[in-house]
Scaffold this motif. Structure first.
Motif, PDB file in Angstrom:
ATOM      1  N   ASN A 198       0.857  -1.171   0.000  1.00  0.00           N
ATOM      2  CA  ASN A 198       0.000   0.000   0.000  1.00  0.00           C
ATOM      3  C   ASN A 198       0.898   1.227   0.000  1.00  0.00           C
ATOM      4  OD1 ASN A 198      -1.628   2.248   0.832  1.00  0.00           O
ATOM      5  ND2 ASN A 198      -3.184   0.792   1.513  1.00  0.00           N
ATOM      6  N   LYS A 199       0.995   1.845  -1.165  1.00  0.00           N
ATOM      7  CA  LYS A 199       1.943   2.948  -1.315  1.00  0.00           C
ATOM      8  C   LYS A 199       1.540   4.160  -0.478  1.00  0.00           C
ATOM      9  CE  LYS A 199       4.488   5.590  -4.779  1.00  0.00           C
ATOM     10  NZ  LYS A 199       4.741   5.802  -6.217  1.00  0.00           N
ATOM     11  N   SER A 200       0.259   4.466  -0.436  1.00  0.00           N
ATOM     12  CA  SER A 200      -0.189   5.661   0.280  1.00  0.00           C
ATOM     13  C   SER A 200       0.021   5.522   1.787  1.00  0.00           C
ATOM     14  CB  SER A 200      -1.664   5.943  -0.017  1.00  0.00           C
ATOM     15  OG  SER A 200      -2.469   4.874   0.431  1.00  0.00           O
ATOM     16  N   GLN A 201      -0.070   4.314   2.285  1.00  0.00           N
ATOM     17  CA  GLN A 201       0.137   4.082   3.714  1.00  0.00           C
ATOM     18  C   GLN A 201       1.553   3.578   4.011  1.00  0.00           C
ATOM     19  OE1 GLN A 201      -2.978   1.635   5.357  1.00  0.00           O
ATOM     20  NE2 GLN A 201      -4.601   2.993   4.671  1.00  0.00           N
ATOM     21  N   THR A 202       2.359   3.467   2.991  1.00  0.00           N
ATOM     22  CA  THR A 202       3.733   2.926   3.098  1.00  0.00           C
ATOM     23  C   THR A 202       3.738   1.669   3.959  1.00  0.00           C
ATOM     24  OG1 THR A 202       4.365   4.359   4.968  1.00  0.00           O
ATOM     25  CG2 THR A 202       4.825   5.168   2.740  1.00  0.00           C
TER      26      THR A 202
END
Lengths: 114, 116
Positions: A68-72
């Motif tokens: 999950n890129k937005s939540q790293t």
């Protein structure tokens, strides 16, 4: 500098229940992400990795992880835990620059009980 | 047939002594590593070699000296051992390095060093 956080020292799950082991990371640019498992008195064994493409990565022994890129984040999951899954799990990150320096999290002890 | 093998598996020695740990991989990989795992299970990279060339050298005391005679071997020599050197040392290997090349690490079984 790159870093990995595994917020839970230990996760307890009943056999047959789904399990999640959490991991968040910090790195410049897009990451390469890995999960490893360590059984007592053994070396680390590779489970799965995210390089690019589909955010859901499937690995060994029925494990999967979702990038999950937005939540790293790169949490490890398994739909139905087994007692034999009990082990120490490490998340690791590497940046996309030169070299192959892999930074590990502090590990999460998974305990699956009957 | 063991992919990454380390010897010895256990090492107990006195402070001030010098000791070596050997590592060999038969996977045909071109990159090898030494990691240190402390008593809290924290894993930290120490060194990495690619085709016998040192590419990663973390802030490790000079008492630690890696040596790679060829790309299948990476040895670790430790001089003047101290109590704080007690740990499990893992050797690992991977294929390729550099931008865009991502190989997972294959680990040996570890060498447990105890300094008395």
């Amino acid at each position: 500098a790159q870093s990995v956080a595994q917020p839970e020292d230990q996760v307890n799950v009943a056999e047959g229940n789904p399990l999640t082991v959490k991991c968040t990371y910090s790195v410049s640019g897009n990451p390469y992400l890995f999960w490893y498992v360590q059984y007592p008195n053994r070396g680390l064994q590779f489970l799965l990795k995210y390089i690019t493409g589909d955010n859901l990565v499937k690995g060994s022994y029925g494990f999967e992880a979702e990038f999950n890129k937005s939540q790293t984040s790169f949490h490890l999951k398994k739909p139905s835990a087994l007692v034999s899954d009990s082990a120490l799990y490490f998340c690791a990150v590497r940046g996309r620059g030169g070299g192959n320096k892999l930074t590990f999290g502090t590990g999460t002890q998974l305990k699956v009980e009957l | 047939d063991t992919a990454v093998s380390q010897t010895p598996k256990y090492l107990v020695t006195q402070m001030g002594n010098d000791k070596s740990i050997k590592c060999e991989q038969n996977l045909g990989h071109d990159t090898m590593y030494w990691y240190k795992q402390d008593s809290k299970k924290f894993l930290k990279i120490m060194f990495s070699y690619n085709n016998k060339e040192l590419i990663i050298n973390e802030t490790v005391p000079n008492r630690f000296s890696p040596k790679s005679p060829d790309k299948a071997h990476l040895n670790l020599h430790i001089n003047s051992l101290e109590l704080g050197d007690s740990a499990v040392y893992f050797c690992a290997s991977s294929q390729s390095t550099g931008t865009g090349a991502v190989g997972e690490l294959f680990f040996g079984e570890g060498s447990r060093l105890t300094v008395l």
